[in-house]
Design a protein around this motif. Structure first.
Motif, PDB file in Angstrom:
ATOM      1  N   MET A 143       0.844  -1.205   0.000  1.00 56.41           N
ATOM      2  CA  MET A 143       0.000   0.000   0.000  1.00 56.41           C
ATOM      3  C   MET A 143       0.874   1.247   0.000  1.00 56.41           C
ATOM      4  O   MET A 143       1.957   1.264   0.548  1.00 56.41           O
ATOM      5  N   TYR A 144       0.349   2.248  -0.614  1.00 55.54           N
ATOM      6  CA  TYR A 144       1.039   3.537  -0.606  1.00 55.54           C
ATOM      7  C   TYR A 144       0.112   4.604  -0.052  1.00 55.54           C
ATOM      8  O   TYR A 144      -1.085   4.601  -0.324  1.00 55.54           O
ATOM      9  N   LYS A 145       0.701   5.511   0.685  1.00 59.56           N
ATOM     10  CA  LYS A 145      -0.036   6.720   1.058  1.00 59.56           C
ATOM     11  C   LYS A 145       0.562   7.837   0.205  1.00 59.56           C
ATOM     12  O   LYS A 145       1.778   8.044   0.208  1.00 59.56           O
ATOM     13  N   VAL A 146      -0.295   8.506  -0.535  1.00 61.30           N
ATOM     14  CA  VAL A 146       0.178   9.559  -1.436  1.00 61.30           C
ATOM     15  C   VAL A 146      -0.402  10.898  -0.997  1.00 61.30           C
ATOM     16  O   VAL A 146      -1.612  11.035  -0.816  1.00 61.30           O
ATOM     17  N   LYS A 147       0.494  11.876  -0.779  1.00 66.14           N
ATOM     18  CA  LYS A 147       0.042  13.222  -0.416  1.00 66.14           C
ATOM     19  C   LYS A 147       0.156  14.108  -1.650  1.00 66.14           C
ATOM     20  O   LYS A 147       1.245  14.261  -2.204  1.00 66.14           O
ATOM     21  N   VAL A 148      -0.977  14.643  -2.085  1.00 68.32           N
ATOM     22  CA  VAL A 148      -0.989  15.472  -3.295  1.00 68.32           C
ATOM     23  C   VAL A 148      -1.273  16.927  -2.921  1.00 68.32           C
ATOM     24  O   VAL A 148      -2.192  17.209  -2.147  1.00 68.32           O
ATOM     25  N   PHE A 149      -0.444  17.823  -3.431  1.00 68.70           N
ATOM     26  CA  PHE A 149      -0.628  19.262  -3.192  1.00 68.70           C
ATOM     27  C   PHE A 149      -0.957  19.924  -4.526  1.00 68.70           C
ATOM     28  O   PHE A 149      -0.182  19.839  -5.475  1.00 68.70           O
ATOM     29  N   VAL A 150      -2.125  20.559  -4.587  1.00 61.46           N
ATOM     30  CA  VAL A 150      -2.525  21.253  -5.813  1.00 61.46           C
ATOM     31  C   VAL A 150      -2.543  22.754  -5.532  1.00 61.46           C
ATOM     32  O   VAL A 150      -3.171  23.202  -4.575  1.00 61.46           O
ATOM     33  N   THR A 151      -1.820  23.513  -6.329  1.00 59.79           N
ATOM     34  CA  THR A 151      -1.771  24.961  -6.130  1.00 59.79           C
ATOM     35  C   THR A 151      -2.038  25.686  -7.436  1.00 59.79           C
ATOM     36  O   THR A 151      -1.809  25.136  -8.512  1.00 59.79           O
ATOM     37  N   LEU A 152      -2.526  26.919  -7.322  1.00 63.83           N
ATOM     38  CA  LEU A 152      -2.710  27.728  -8.529  1.00 63.83           C
ATOM     39  C   LEU A 152      -1.340  28.050  -9.103  1.00 63.83           C
ATOM     40  O   LEU A 152      -0.387  28.265  -8.365  1.00 63.83           O
ATOM     41  N   ARG A 153      -1.231  28.059 -10.412  1.00 63.58           N
ATOM     42  CA  ARG A 153       0.031  28.415 -11.052  1.00 63.58           C
ATOM     43  C   ARG A 153       0.454  29.816 -10.636  1.00 63.58           C
ATOM     44  O   ARG A 153      -0.381  30.674 -10.386  1.00 63.58           O
ATOM     45  N   GLU A 154       1.772  30.023 -10.612  1.00 67.15           N
ATOM     46  CA  GLU A 154       2.314  31.331 -10.218  1.00 67.15           C
ATOM     47  C   GLU A 154       1.725  32.464 -11.046  1.00 67.15           C
ATOM     48  O   GLU A 154       1.471  33.553 -10.558  1.00 67.15           O
ATOM     49  N   SER A 155       1.485  32.191 -12.332  1.00 69.20           N
ATOM     50  CA  SER A 155       1.003  33.241 -13.229  1.00 69.20           C
ATOM     51  C   SER A 155      -0.480  33.559 -13.025  1.00 69.20           C
ATOM     52  O   SER A 155      -0.996  34.538 -13.552  1.00 69.20           O
ATOM     53  N   VAL A 156      -1.168  32.715 -12.243  1.00 63.69           N
ATOM     54  CA  VAL A 156      -2.612  32.909 -12.059  1.00 63.69           C
ATOM     55  C   VAL A 156      -2.884  33.614 -10.735  1.00 63.69           C
ATOM     56  O   VAL A 156      -2.427  33.174  -9.679  1.00 63.69           O
ATOM     57  N   LEU A 157      -3.621  34.699 -10.802  1.00 59.46           N
ATOM     58  CA  LEU A 157      -3.963  35.459  -9.613  1.00 59.46           C
ATOM     59  C   LEU A 157      -4.840  34.608  -8.691  1.00 59.46           C
ATOM     60  O   LEU A 157      -5.759  33.951  -9.142  1.00 59.46           O
ATOM     61  N   ASP A 158      -4.552  34.624  -7.405  1.00 60.51           N
ATOM     62  CA  ASP A 158      -5.309  33.837  -6.438  1.00 60.51           C
ATOM     63  C   ASP A 158      -6.142  34.781  -5.565  1.00 60.51           C
ATOM     64  O   ASP A 158      -5.636  35.356  -4.598  1.00 60.51           O
ATOM     65  N   PRO A 159      -7.438  34.951  -5.897  1.00 63.29           N
ATOM     66  CA  PRO A 159      -8.257  35.925  -5.145  1.00 63.29           C
ATOM     67  C   PRO A 159      -8.382  35.572  -3.669  1.00 63.29           C
ATOM     68  O   PRO A 159      -8.400  36.459  -2.815  1.00 63.29           O
ATOM     69  N   GLN A 160      -8.429  34.270  -3.343  1.00 64.11           N
ATOM     70  CA  GLN A 160      -8.537  33.870  -1.930  1.00 64.11           C
ATOM     71  C   GLN A 160      -7.264  34.234  -1.181  1.00 64.11           C
ATOM     72  O   GLN A 160      -7.311  34.780  -0.077  1.00 64.11           O
ATOM     73  N   GLY A 161      -6.131  33.917  -1.789  1.00 58.19           N
ATOM     74  CA  GLY A 161      -4.855  34.227  -1.166  1.00 58.19           C
ATOM     75  C   GLY A 161      -4.695  35.723  -0.935  1.00 58.19           C
ATOM     76  O   GLY A 161      -4.180  36.158   0.102  1.00 58.19           O
ATOM     77  N   LYS A 162      -5.169  36.503  -1.908  1.00 59.72           N
ATOM     78  CA  LYS A 162      -5.065  37.956  -1.801  1.00 59.72           C
ATOM     79  C   LYS A 162      -5.893  38.477  -0.624  1.00 59.72           C
ATOM     80  O   LYS A 162      -5.443  39.317   0.150  1.00 59.72           O
ATOM     81  N   ALA A 163      -7.109  37.912  -0.489  1.00 60.52           N
ATOM     82  CA  ALA A 163      -7.987  38.334   0.618  1.00 60.52           C
ATOM     83  C   ALA A 163      -7.366  37.980   1.957  1.00 60.52           C
ATOM     84  O   ALA A 163      -7.438  38.760   2.916  1.00 60.52           O
ATOM     85  N   VAL A 164      -6.747  36.800   2.037  1.00 63.11           N
ATOM     86  CA  VAL A 164      -6.125  36.382   3.297  1.00 63.11           C
ATOM     87  C   VAL A 164      -4.895  37.256   3.597  1.00 63.11           C
ATOM     88  O   VAL A 164      -4.662  37.618   4.755  1.00 63.11           O
ATOM     89  N   THR A 165      -4.136  37.607   2.558  1.00 66.71           N
ATOM     90  CA  THR A 165      -2.995  38.511   2.754  1.00 66.71           C
ATOM     91  C   THR A 165      -3.465  39.825   3.374  1.00 66.71           C
ATOM     92  O   THR A 165      -2.893  40.309   4.361  1.00 66.71           O
ATOM     93  N   HIS A 166      -4.541  40.398   2.790  1.00 66.32           N
ATOM     94  CA  HIS A 166      -5.078  41.662   3.320  1.00 66.32           C
ATOM     95  C   HIS A 166      -5.501  41.509   4.773  1.00 66.32           C
ATOM     96  O   HIS A 166      -5.248  42.377   5.605  1.00 66.32           O
ATOM     97  N   SER A 167      -6.156  40.373   5.069  1.00 70.10           N
ATOM     98  CA  SER A 167      -6.637  40.132   6.416  1.00 70.10           C
ATOM     99  C   SER A 167      -5.464  40.044   7.399  1.00 70.10           C
ATOM    100  O   SER A 167      -5.527  40.594   8.510  1.00 70.10           O
ATOM    101  N   LEU A 168      -4.387  39.372   6.997  1.00 69.78           N
ATOM    102  CA  LEU A 168      -3.214  39.249   7.870  1.00 69.78           C
ATOM    103  C   LEU A 168      -2.548  40.614   8.080  1.00 69.78           C
ATOM    104  O   LEU A 168      -2.072  40.920   9.176  1.00 69.78           O
TER     105      LEU A 168
END
Lengths: 227, 84
Positions: free
Chosen positions: B1-26
């Motif tokens: 058996m394998y345990k696989v951890k997958v991380f999916v992120t928006l590409r660097e070139s793509v604006l991340d509206p959620q990340g931006k909102a959290v940055t403002h909040s911080l």
């Protein structure tokens, strides 16, 4: 002309779509469940809005692998008109029938209001009944309608006249104000605004009806031989 | 058996509206040192061993369904484990 309204678990604009075709347009229409494996009897395919499969993972990501989508792709390749609205647009993007992807709205909020669209291309089979550059009012209702594609794709969309509708006041952050696009061949359209909710002035606007009329007119011109 | 951890992120070139909102909040919480936040998805998969190459299988799964290559990148970690 006979239309199919594809119904996925979580579709919620299917009834509006059916009503628009049957009662306002006056053409034949049937609901078609997502596990159907044959769409041969239909002349036009409509993918309605909603939250197919709960929008789990990404909008349209799971619906794109449902059985009926193989048939939708087949119909698109055969040149039949295929129109995806809202979640239907998102499914067409995930399926690769249209280029690009959707992001969360720039404001992160769900937007539900009538918006003004500009008809950028009235030579498509979906927009023949509009005037070039005409402003129409159609409601939007989405949380993820922020259209994105890379620069090369955007150039292609522009060069091939594939941008059919743009927002007059961009509500969601979409690249180049894009509200609706067609594929290169011109028989697949995806748009975030809901033309099926704008088919009767009683509901605020009847501007969407001309889209359905355009499809039928183009289809008749191509298929009905005059006796 | 394998345990696989997958991380999916928006590409660097793509604006991340959620990340931006959290940055403002911080920033409003008085963390001016936060330069940027990018929000992604973390998924854990449990895979049975098969005759197929595990990396090939995971890459297929990720590019077909778990990530949308138009806007997202993915990476993963594989851990072999004993079936319980």
């Amino acid at each position: 002309m006979k239309f199919a309204v594809i119904v996925f678990p979580g579709s919620n604009c299917d009834i509006d779509m059916y009503h628009a075709v049957k009662d306002e347009l006056g053409e034949e229409v049937e609901y078609v469940w997502h596990d159907t494996d044959n769409l041969d009897e239909f002349d036009g395919i409509l993918l309605p809005g909603g939250f197919s499969y709960g929008d789990y993972l990404r909008t349209g990501a799971i619906a794109r692998f449902s059985k009926v989508m193989k048939e939708v792709i087949k119909a698109a390749e055969a040149g039949k008109p295929v129109m995806g609205v809202c979640n239907g647009f998102q499914i067409l993007l995930e399926a690769g029938l249209l280029p690009g992807a959707m992001r969360r709205n720039e404001t992160l909020s769900f937007i539900c209001k009538p918006v003004e669209l500009k008809v950028e291309n009235n030579e498509s089979i979906f927009t023949g009944e509009y005037a070039q550059g005409q402003t129409i009012t159609i409601p939007v209702a989405h949380g993820e309608g922020n259209y994105y594609c890379d620069e090369a794709t955007l150039e292609q969309l522009k060069a091939n006249n594939q941008i059919v509708f743009t927002y007059q006041q961009n509500p969601n952050g979409s690249l180049a104000d894009i509200a609706g696009i067609i594929n290169e061949k011109g028989n697949v359209l995806g748009m975030m605004p809901h033309p099926e909710r704008a088919v009767d002035s009683l509901l605020g606007s009847a501007d969407g009806l001309k889209m359905f009329q355009s499809i039928v007119k183009a289809w008749r011109e191509a298929h009905v031989v005059k006796a | 058996m394998y345990k696989v951890k997958v991380f999916v992120t928006l590409r660097e070139s793509v604006l991340d509206p959620q990340g931006k909102a959290v940055t403002h909040s911080l920033h409003s919480l008085n963390y001016p040192e936060v330069a940027d936040v990018r929000i992604g998805k973390y998924m854990e998969l449990t895979l049975e061993k098969s005759e197929r190459d595990i990396d090939e299988v995971i890459n297929e799964i990720c590019s077909k369904l778990l990530a949308n290559p138009v806007i997202e990148d993915y990476r993963y970690e594989v851990e072999e484990c004993v079936a319980q």
